[in-house]
Write an enzyme that holds these catalytic residues in place. Sequence first.
Site, PDB file in Angstrom:
ATOM      1  N   ASP A  70      37.531  19.596  19.468  1.00 49.92           N
ATOM      2  CA  ASP A  70      37.590  19.162  18.070  1.00 49.92           C
ATOM      3  C   ASP A  70      37.656  17.645  17.939  1.00 49.92           C
ATOM      4  OD1 ASP A  70      37.801  21.916  17.431  1.00 49.92           O
ATOM      5  OD2 ASP A  70      39.967  21.811  17.719  1.00 49.92           O
ATOM      6  N   GLU A  94      33.469  26.369  10.255  1.00 51.34           N
ATOM      7  CA  GLU A  94      34.597  25.621  10.784  1.00 51.34           C
ATOM      8  C   GLU A  94      34.149  24.189  11.018  1.00 51.34           C
ATOM      9  OE1 GLU A  94      36.480  29.330  13.339  1.00 51.34           O
ATOM     10  OE2 GLU A  94      36.379  27.364  14.233  1.00 51.34           O
TER      11      GLU A  94
END
Lengths: 483, 237
Positions: A34, A187
């Site tokens: 991420d 996401e």
Amino acid sequence: MKPTLRAVAVLSVLSCLTALPAAAQLAGEPFIHDPATITASDGKYYTYGTGTGSLVSDDGWTWHAGAERPGRGLAPDVIKIGDRFYVAYAAGGGGMNGGHAGAIKLMWTKSLDPKSPEYEFHEVGDVATSDGVEATDAIDPAFLYADGRLWLSYGTYYGYIQLVELDPKTGQRIAGNQPVAVAIDMEATAMMYRDGWYYLLGTHGTCCDGPNSSYNIRVGRSRSVQGPYLDNMGIPLLRGGGKLVANGRGRQYGPGHFDLIELGDGVEKFSMHYEADLDRSGRSVLAIAPLLWKDGWPVEGENIKAGTFEIESERSGFALQIATDFVRMDFDRRRSFMAAPTERVGPIPNQTLEQDSAAWPAGRIDVDLGDYMIRPHQQWTVTPVPEAGGVMGTPYYKIVLAGTDRTLTAAANSKVEVTPIFTGAPEQLWRIDQLTDGSYRIMPKSAPGATGPVALMAVGASTPALVRFDLKSDAGRWLFRTP
Amino acid sequence: MRTISKLALTVLALLLGGTAFAWGAESRDMPPLDTRGMTPFFEPATAGPKAPDDQGFLQRWLLLEPITKPNASNTGFTGAYVRDALAISGFPGGTAAQPKAGTTVQMGGESLRWYALDAKLFDVKLFSFAQGLNKPVYGVIFWAETMIDSPREIRNIRLAVGSNSASMWWVNGEEAAGLFGDRRMVMDDVVSAPITLHKGRNIVRGAVINGPGFSDFCVRFIDENGQPVRDITTRLD
């Protein structure tokens, strides 16, 4: 593990193309999940990831652990506005085990360098929350600063992706602002603004399962920042739509978490993580790829892979070549034109390197541009040299005439030439960046006498030179074509 | 003729409440600000027919409370697994059953109730349905049925389905579509081979399986030109 470069097999110019696997993505220890938008501060590049994962780099090619971020939490993002770096991250939320009650927290600092006296984080507070029951999950924040307004998208597969507006002066939520749903079932969103279009990118699929992760990056666009965002088929992202931007390739699986890197002069790239790099034990790694634009849509580009190519000028269509005398191929013109249709046919070999090079001088040779004639003096073997480092997602390359050691070299007085052997000198290391139209810009790491960055430019239809790159001209755009 | 039980309607009215919501923006896909439970996404189905929405999506459905079927990951939803787990022979009460709202059926050790609902959006948010009933939301199978009344025989139309995650769909007892793997819902994801809707009554059944996902589905019929079929109605009685 460092990226490996497989030895280049030297093939006959009859077959010419040397198809080899791409060099592994990025050098160093680029382990992260991420990653936030790569951000420059105090002469270095920084990116933060989930938990304590953070990376720093001097050049954007070699990455090491070393950046620091308070707060830990999930999937941060960073944006610089004025003299402040705003950092957003999620506390809580994100999944079945942790539930979906989360909060997007914001803080700011004037430096990302822990050694800087201005490295001091100031808490702004929560700018978005989810209670764990409502159909949204306050994680995965992403900034967009456009036309003086600051936006933040967030959310996951758990319900809706939401958009809120923040005050760019303080980072706080605009008073009275309510979240607006802009997509479902994504996401790691990101946003861009370009030519009057707002782009909402996000990751489809499932993360966190190594090479079984189905992560891939998708996009929709809208004329309004609050949507509706549609894909290339007109399907709203609120109905599950999304045009593909990037999926797994080669040994790297499951790209996710797009963030834009604007390098100027027509070079745009994007960062992401791969869920699994099989050349690095299947660990999640940072990756950087060129970003192209086709018909108003972002598309993943590609670093040049090791191989043999014609290097063709977009200005003239001429091929980069050493300036040697043309060598004719034996050919019976009369027979070719007069032969009966039923006469047997057979292959004729291409000109060989030996035939073409018989009269080449032993030392340096000038380089010019000419009609591409499928001749050995026009065919270049391009090979990454990762041990020489690189620049923002791309390694330096060496460029040699196929089947020889004769190396493309930056020379004095803005000239480019071929020298007999590759020494690894900076004048023989080339930065090859894909431009947003898919063509490439070619720049030497160093050019004798140059007072600033220079690029290979067709200053004449047949004359290449190393001068300042001009984005508005085709003179500095090159194609690497199968020979 | 089947009727919706007054008890079921009463239960639903209590579950759904009468809260008014402020909508975030003018869009048919936009959820209300408060997205907790069933209320934002469902209302009790009324007796009689209901036309598809303006893009042909079928919004009136009988939904069975979720069957517990633990799956830690959706990557195991292969075609073989899904065909077995969602076989039409496993339709609650048997393939000849004519479920009614408010009735219950025994599935394994569970007694599960059918609900007659109208989806407020184009998709049927099964996760919110289960959440609103305080039933399991992950590791579940949902069964759905609706009846289609067609004013004429319609040939060469296709059932277009999106689901999160895998699902199976039947029209008049014949398999029409299977969606396998770790699916996320996108409209018109899988489209059936051309089929025929009879004049009069037709039955569409479906089953959706999910592990850790946010379950939902969307279903419509499209014609030979890809345009939605709208001159049909759905009803549950």
